[in-house]
Structures are given as C-alpha cells and as structure tokens.
Design a protein around this motif. Structure first.
Motif, PDB file in Angstrom:
ATOM      1  N   VAL A  92      19.313  26.609  15.706  1.00  0.00           N
ATOM      2  CA  VAL A  92      19.922  27.809  15.139  1.00  0.00           C
ATOM      3  C   VAL A  92      20.534  28.721  16.200  1.00  0.00           C
ATOM      4  CG1 VAL A  92      19.439  29.917  13.824  1.00  0.00           C
ATOM      5  CG2 VAL A  92      18.414  27.744  13.141  1.00  0.00           C
ATOM      6  N   ASP A  93      19.810  28.933  17.292  1.00  0.00           N
ATOM      7  CA  ASP A  93      20.301  29.858  18.323  1.00  0.00           C
ATOM      8  C   ASP A  93      19.547  29.592  19.618  1.00  0.00           C
ATOM      9  OD1 ASP A  93      21.828  31.827  19.463  1.00  0.00           O
ATOM     10  OD2 ASP A  93      20.860  33.513  18.434  1.00  0.00           O
ATOM     11  N   TYR A  94      20.071  30.148  20.707  1.00  0.00           N
ATOM     12  CA  TYR A  94      19.421  30.000  21.996  1.00  0.00           C
ATOM     13  C   TYR A  94      19.803  31.166  22.892  1.00  0.00           C
ATOM     14  CZ  TYR A  94      24.000  28.174  23.432  1.00  0.00           C
ATOM     15  OH  TYR A  94      25.345  28.018  23.678  1.00  0.00           O
ATOM     16  N   GLU A  95      19.067  31.332  23.968  1.00  0.00           N
ATOM     17  CA  GLU A  95      19.329  32.408  24.916  1.00  0.00           C
ATOM     18  C   GLU A  95      18.844  31.977  26.301  1.00  0.00           C
ATOM     19  OE1 GLU A  95      20.495  36.327  26.172  1.00  0.00           O
ATOM     20  OE2 GLU A  95      20.809  35.330  24.247  1.00  0.00           O
ATOM     21  N   THR A  96      19.557  32.406  27.316  1.00  0.00           N
ATOM     22  CA  THR A  96      19.163  32.169  28.698  1.00  0.00           C
ATOM     23  C   THR A  96      19.053  33.524  29.401  1.00  0.00           C
ATOM     24  OG1 THR A  96      20.394  30.089  28.715  1.00  0.00           O
ATOM     25  CG2 THR A  96      19.731  30.978  30.846  1.00  0.00           C
ATOM     26  N   ALA A  97      18.007  33.706  30.180  1.00  0.00           N
ATOM     27  CA  ALA A  97      17.805  34.974  30.884  1.00  0.00           C
ATOM     28  C   ALA A  97      17.425  34.707  32.327  1.00  0.00           C
ATOM     29  CB  ALA A  97      16.716  35.792  30.194  1.00  0.00           C
ATOM     30  N   ALA A  98      17.570  35.736  33.143  1.00  0.00           N
ATOM     31  CA  ALA A  98      17.163  35.666  34.548  1.00  0.00           C
ATOM     32  C   ALA A  98      16.581  37.013  34.950  1.00  0.00           C
ATOM     33  CB  ALA A  98      18.350  35.305  35.445  1.00  0.00           C
ATOM     34  N   VAL A  99      15.648  36.972  35.899  1.00  0.00           N
ATOM     35  CA  VAL A  99      15.027  38.205  36.389  1.00  0.00           C
ATOM     36  C   VAL A  99      15.150  38.273  37.904  1.00  0.00           C
ATOM     37  CG1 VAL A  99      13.386  38.333  34.480  1.00  0.00           C
ATOM     38  CG2 VAL A  99      12.747  37.103  36.568  1.00  0.00           C
ATOM     39  N   ASP A 100      15.078  39.489  38.423  1.00  0.00           N
ATOM     40  CA  ASP A 100      15.109  39.701  39.872  1.00  0.00           C
ATOM     41  C   ASP A 100      13.679  39.641  40.397  1.00  0.00           C
ATOM     42  OD1 ASP A 100      15.445  40.406  42.487  1.00  0.00           O
ATOM     43  OD2 ASP A 100      16.409  42.338  42.094  1.00  0.00           O
ATOM     44  N   TYR A 101      13.271  38.446  40.787  1.00  0.00           N
ATOM     45  CA  TYR A 101      11.917  38.259  41.304  1.00  0.00           C
ATOM     46  C   TYR A 101      11.854  38.521  42.814  1.00  0.00           C
ATOM     47  CZ  TYR A 101      13.619  33.857  43.188  1.00  0.00           C
ATOM     48  OH  TYR A 101      14.323  32.913  43.902  1.00  0.00           O
ATOM     49  N   VAL A 102      13.013  38.711  43.436  1.00  0.00           N
ATOM     50  CA  VAL A 102      13.057  38.923  44.887  1.00  0.00           C
ATOM     51  C   VAL A 102      12.861  40.396  45.224  1.00  0.00           C
ATOM     52  CG1 VAL A 102      14.406  38.629  46.991  1.00  0.00           C
ATOM     53  CG2 VAL A 102      14.609  36.956  45.133  1.00  0.00           C
ATOM     54  N   ASN A 103      13.676  41.251  44.607  1.00  0.00           N
ATOM     55  CA  ASN A 103      13.619  42.680  44.909  1.00  0.00           C
ATOM     56  C   ASN A 103      13.311  43.546  43.692  1.00  0.00           C
ATOM     57  OD1 ASN A 103      14.507  42.323  47.709  1.00  0.00           O
ATOM     58  ND2 ASN A 103      16.503  41.815  46.819  1.00  0.00           N
ATOM     59  N   GLY A 104      13.260  42.923  42.515  1.00  0.00           N
ATOM     60  CA  GLY A 104      13.120  43.712  41.292  1.00  0.00           C
ATOM     61  C   GLY A 104      11.711  43.901  40.786  1.00  0.00           C
ATOM     62  N   GLY A 105      10.739  43.355  41.477  1.00  0.00           N
ATOM     63  CA  GLY A 105       9.360  43.568  41.072  1.00  0.00           C
ATOM     64  C   GLY A 105       8.928  42.800  39.845  1.00  0.00           C
ATOM     65  N   GLU A 106       9.676  41.758  39.478  1.00  0.00           N
ATOM     66  CA  GLU A 106       9.305  40.962  38.307  1.00  0.00           C
ATOM     67  C   GLU A 106       8.801  39.601  38.757  1.00  0.00           C
ATOM     68  OE1 GLU A 106       7.871  40.421  35.589  1.00  0.00           O
ATOM     69  OE2 GLU A 106       9.257  41.757  34.515  1.00  0.00           O
ATOM     70  N   GLY A 107       7.973  38.999  37.929  1.00  0.00           N
ATOM     71  CA  GLY A 107       7.415  37.693  38.236  1.00  0.00           C
ATOM     72  C   GLY A 107       8.456  36.593  38.144  1.00  0.00           C
ATOM     73  N   LEU A 108       8.333  35.591  38.993  1.00  0.00           N
ATOM     74  CA  LEU A 108       9.289  34.484  39.049  1.00  0.00           C
ATOM     75  C   LEU A 108       9.505  33.823  37.694  1.00  0.00           C
ATOM     76  CD1 LEU A 108      10.960  32.398  40.808  1.00  0.00           C
ATOM     77  CD2 LEU A 108       8.827  31.071  40.914  1.00  0.00           C
ATOM     78  N   LEU A 109       8.441  33.657  36.927  1.00  0.00           N
ATOM     79  CA  LEU A 109       8.517  32.874  35.691  1.00  0.00           C
ATOM     80  C   LEU A 109       8.491  33.729  34.426  1.00  0.00           C
ATOM     81  CD1 LEU A 109       6.173  29.904  36.710  1.00  0.00           C
ATOM     82  CD2 LEU A 109       8.651  30.122  36.990  1.00  0.00           C
ATOM     83  N   MET A 110       8.890  34.989  34.546  1.00  0.00           N
ATOM     84  CA  MET A 110       8.834  35.901  33.404  1.00  0.00           C
ATOM     85  C   MET A 110      10.134  36.035  32.626  1.00  0.00           C
ATOM     86  SD  MET A 110       5.781  36.991  32.925  1.00  0.00           S
ATOM     87  CE  MET A 110       5.931  38.507  31.974  1.00  0.00           C
ATOM     88  N   ALA A 111      11.166  35.273  32.984  1.00  0.00           N
ATOM     89  CA  ALA A 111      12.453  35.410  32.291  1.00  0.00           C
ATOM     90  C   ALA A 111      12.372  35.147  30.781  1.00  0.00           C
ATOM     91  CB  ALA A 111      13.499  34.499  32.936  1.00  0.00           C
ATOM     92  N   PRO A 112      11.555  34.187  30.302  1.00  0.00           N
ATOM     93  CA  PRO A 112      11.473  34.006  28.841  1.00  0.00           C
ATOM     94  C   PRO A 112      11.023  35.265  28.103  1.00  0.00           C
ATOM     95  CG  PRO A 112      10.573  32.084  29.947  1.00  0.00           C
ATOM     96  CD  PRO A 112      10.805  33.129  31.018  1.00  0.00           C
ATOM     97  N   ALA A 113      10.238  36.102  28.770  1.00  0.00           N
ATOM     98  CA  ALA A 113       9.791  37.337  28.132  1.00  0.00           C
ATOM     99  C   ALA A 113      10.963  38.250  27.811  1.00  0.00           C
ATOM    100  CB  ALA A 113       8.792  38.066  29.039  1.00  0.00           C
ATOM    101  N   TYR A 114      12.053  38.110  28.551  1.00  0.00           N
ATOM    102  CA  TYR A 114      13.268  38.891  28.331  1.00  0.00           C
ATOM    103  C   TYR A 114      14.229  38.176  27.367  1.00  0.00           C
ATOM    104  CZ  TYR A 114      11.836  41.687  32.384  1.00  0.00           C
ATOM    105  OH  TYR A 114      11.146  42.499  33.251  1.00  0.00           O
TER     106      TYR A 114
END
Length: 449
Positions: free
Chosen positions: A313-335
């Motif tokens: 039905v639908d899909y989404e791709t996300a990315a997070v700044d785990y280098v300087n943004g204070g987010e966890g490397l594997l947390m992109a699905p949460a977004y």
C-alpha cells in the motif's frame, strides 16, 4: 545449427498503457528464500550469485515462470566482490527466467531487499511492467578481501611506470613493498563516520532508553520459539527452497529460553561497563542467505491465475543524524513510521501484524519505547501525543531475524513473504514492516489485504 530461441519470452504481455493520473495497486504474489545460515558454516564455499540464483529458481518453479520474461528483477548485496558489479543480471542469466529479463543492482545496507521491492512496485503501479521480482543476498563467509591500500597505490604507480617503459622507476617502486602490505583489507563492521560497530552504537541507544537485559532476552527467546513452531507446523515450507543440503535455518534454537540466554556475557557496549546488556543471544549473528519476492499488477495476477496474498500500500524511507544530531544509529524507523501513518490516516494500533526486523532485541525495544514516549514524539517527531503501544502478541508472530538470522540484503524479501502469507491466512487485515539500516537509515512499509 544454433538452437531456436524460446518463444515464451516473446509472448510476455505488454504492460498496460496508463493515464498519468492512474496508479495501479501492487499485489504481493509470494516469495521464496533459501534457509539462512550462520557465517562460516554450511554455506562457507557458496557465493552470493549461487545463493540468489537458488532463491530465484525456487520462486520460478513455484509460480511457473520458467522461460518467462519478467518486467525486471531488482536485487542487491551489501558485501560483494568487485567481479559482482552486475550481480543481479548475472543471476538472471544463470537462472530459469528468460535471459531477456532485465536486472538492476541496488544497495541500502539492511534495507536493500525492501527497497528493491519499492523499485519494482513503482514500475508496476505506473504501468511500466506487469510483474517483477525483488530480493537480496549476502554472505559474510565469502566476504570480499581487498588489496592493502598501500600496496594498491604502489602497484598502480608501477603499472604506469611499466607502461612508459621506465624500468628504473618500476624497480624502485617495487622495492617499497613491505611484508605488512601483503595483509588484505577486510570488510569492517563499523560506521566510517564514528568507528563504532553497529552493535556498539545500538548498545548506547539501548542504554539511553533503559531497555533491560531481561526484556531483550525475552524478545530473543520468543523469536526462536515462534520460528521453531512455524517450522514444526510446516508453515515455512512453501516459503523456503532447500539449498546445499540445508532444509532449515541453522541458527534457530528451538529450546531457547530466557534462563539460557541470561548466562551469556555482553559482547557489545563494553564501554558501558557493568551496564552493558547486549549479548550474542539477543543480537543477530553474521550470516549467509538469499530471498526474493514476486510482485504483480492485479490484472496480471488474474490473467495468470495467481492468488493475491496482499497489496503493498505505501512505504517510507527515513534517515537520522547519528553523527552530530544526538540520535541513535538504528532509530530511523521511529521517524519513518509516523510519516507513513499520517499519510494514510492510520494510528500505530491499526495493524494486525507487526514485522519489525530484529537486528538487535534492543533496537526493537528502543523503537517501541520511543513511540510510547511523549517527549520523543513531541520534540523529535512533532506530534501532539505519543504514538502509543502495540499489542506485543502481534509482533513477529512467526519469529524474525534473531532466530532466522540476518543476511543483510536478504531480510526484506523474507519479511515481505512472511507478512503477505499471514494476511492471506487471516483473510483480511493490515501489516507493518520496519527495517533499520546502517548509515542511520530506515525503511518501512504497509501491506494490506
């Protein structure tokens, strides 16, 4: 005289011409994989090409596609040799499909298989093709070894000197080679920007979210128990083709329990000292395997007599700044998930099944905790209220990566086939797919029936 070319490929139907405003539904017809195996075990002498060909031919046999020209095959591998620059096309040429079938290689770390499905689905939805195959393969047993970079540079310069006929310069360059330069460069399980392994990254996230060792071990034990039950019931039989003498996933531990897992020592997050909780038991092992999924238009499914298991039905791709943004490397699905939910007018609770890739038990639990957290949902996701909890009894009901293992690019195809079959058996419903990936990325999707 040369053999007459097969006419079956020439008879493949043309994709229907579509109005620019018409978007067709994309059906999931089924999938196939070979049993997944721990690295350096039963597939130690097997290549990515051989594994993906076996998975593809199993699908071809199951759905009567021998000699047929598919609209496209899209697949990839995270770890592959330089000679495999055209891996998927070589697989097609060595498979039972028509050699007139085009193929494309893609790679997005652990999201590769799911991204391959999106690429095929887009072409079906727009009327460019009628059916296509998506998948992925990976082996850490046959990992590519590169020439030491210092040696590589000397050899390149030596080649230039030889081409110019400069023997003196050639000899001088070759005398610079040291014994240590003969050691090959091996693939590194570390993020280039941080130098930390994926496991060590997740250990920090697991600690940040306060995920307990017991909770991780419970999730891991349940994954093994669910997959073991699925195998014993014969549920996996029409999703898997035996390969190289292997009939079942060899990482599976049917007798896994929380008590047994509790005896293992932490292997990630040692910088946390006594607070480290991630072990080999609640983390996926390095492994080998391949999977594919068959997608088609509704019209093509009807024409061929294929049963539609579900619709993408639908899909989404996300990315997070785990280098300087204070987010966890594997947390992109949460977004990624809340964006997709909003677009479809859904809540996190509007699903009958949740297929969340278990890279690490801590990753799954950190993501679920984030969706339940009011501050995270407001400050990071911009939501007025938390997404809330899910019914854990609907999570990975046939087991997932902690039990089956995780050949990086092959996980997406496995999950698509699993979820589509679950929805077919239920008769109706909706399922959520979530896969985290290296580089701070995540891919998610919705299947419905």
């Amino acid at each position: 005289m040369a053999d007459k070319p097969s006419t079956k490929a020439a008879k493949a139907p043309k994709a229907a011409s579509q109005d620019a405003a018409t978007i067709r539904r994309v059906a999931v017809i089924g999938g196939n994989r070979i049993p997944f195996a721990r690295s350096n075990s039963v597939y130690s002498g097997v290549s990515n090409q051989e594994m993906l060909t076996a998975a593809l031919d199993g699908l071809v046999d199951r759905f009567g596609l021998e000699g047929e020209r598919a609209g496209e095959v899209v697949a990839g591998a995270v770890l592959k040799h330089a000679r495999d620059f055209n891996l998927t096309r070589e697989v097609v040429l060595g498979s039972k499909l028509s050699p007139a079938t085009p193929a494309t290689d893609i790679q997005q770390a652990c999201g590769t298989g799911l991204q391959a499905a999106f690429q095929v689905a887009n072409k079906i939805a727009l009327g460019k093709i009628e059916f296509g195959i998506a998948g992925g393969t990976d082996t850490t047993s046959d990992a590519p070894l590169a020439v030491n970079d210092k040696l590589r540079k000397i050899l390149l310069q030596a080649n230039q000197a030889n081409a110019k006929g400069d023997k003196k310069a050639l000899v001088k360059l070759l005398t610079k080679i040291r014994p240590s330069y003969l050691a090959p460069d091996q693939p590194r399980n570390a993020e280039p920007r941080t130098g930390l392994s994926m496991g060590d990254h997740q250990a920090l996230t697991t600690h940040e979210w306060g995920i307990t060792r017991e909770a991780q071990d419970e999730l891991a034990a349940r994954s093994h128990q669910n997959l073991a039950a699925a195998w014993e019931a014969g549920w996996q039989d029409d999703l898997v083709t035996p390969f190289n003498g292997v009939e079942r996933d060899n990482h599976l531990r049917p007798d896994s329990t929380v008590e047994k897992l509790a005896k293992l020592k932490p292997v990630f997050g040692k910088q946390l000292g006594d607070a480290a909780t991630m072990t080999a038991g609640n983390s996926t092992p390095l492994s080998d395997g391949a999977s594919v999924a068959l997608l088609a238009s509704e019209e093509e499914a009807t024409r061929r007599g294929w049963d539609v298991k579900a619709f993408l039905v639908d899909y989404e791709t996300a990315a997070v700044d785990y280098v300087n943004g204070g987010e966890g490397l594997l947390m992109a699905p949460a977004y990624a998930v809340p964006r997709m939910l909003e677009r479809n007018g859904l809540t996190l609770q509007d699903f009958d099944f949740y297929e969340i890739h278990e890279a690490f038990a801590g990753q799954v639990l950190s993501t679920l905790a984030a969706w339940e957290d009011a501050d995270f949902c407001k400050q990071r996701l911009g939501l007025d209220s938390p997404l809330g909890s899910i019914d854990r009894s609907k999570l990975n009901v046939k087991g997932s990566s902690l039990a089956a293992a995780h050949p990086f690019a092959a996980t997406g195809g496995r999950i698509i086939a699993n979820l589509a079959k679950l929805l077919e058996e239920k008769g109706s419903g909706r399922g959520l797919i979530s896969i985290c990936a290296a580089g701070g990325q995540g891919v998610v999707a919705i299947l419905e029936r």
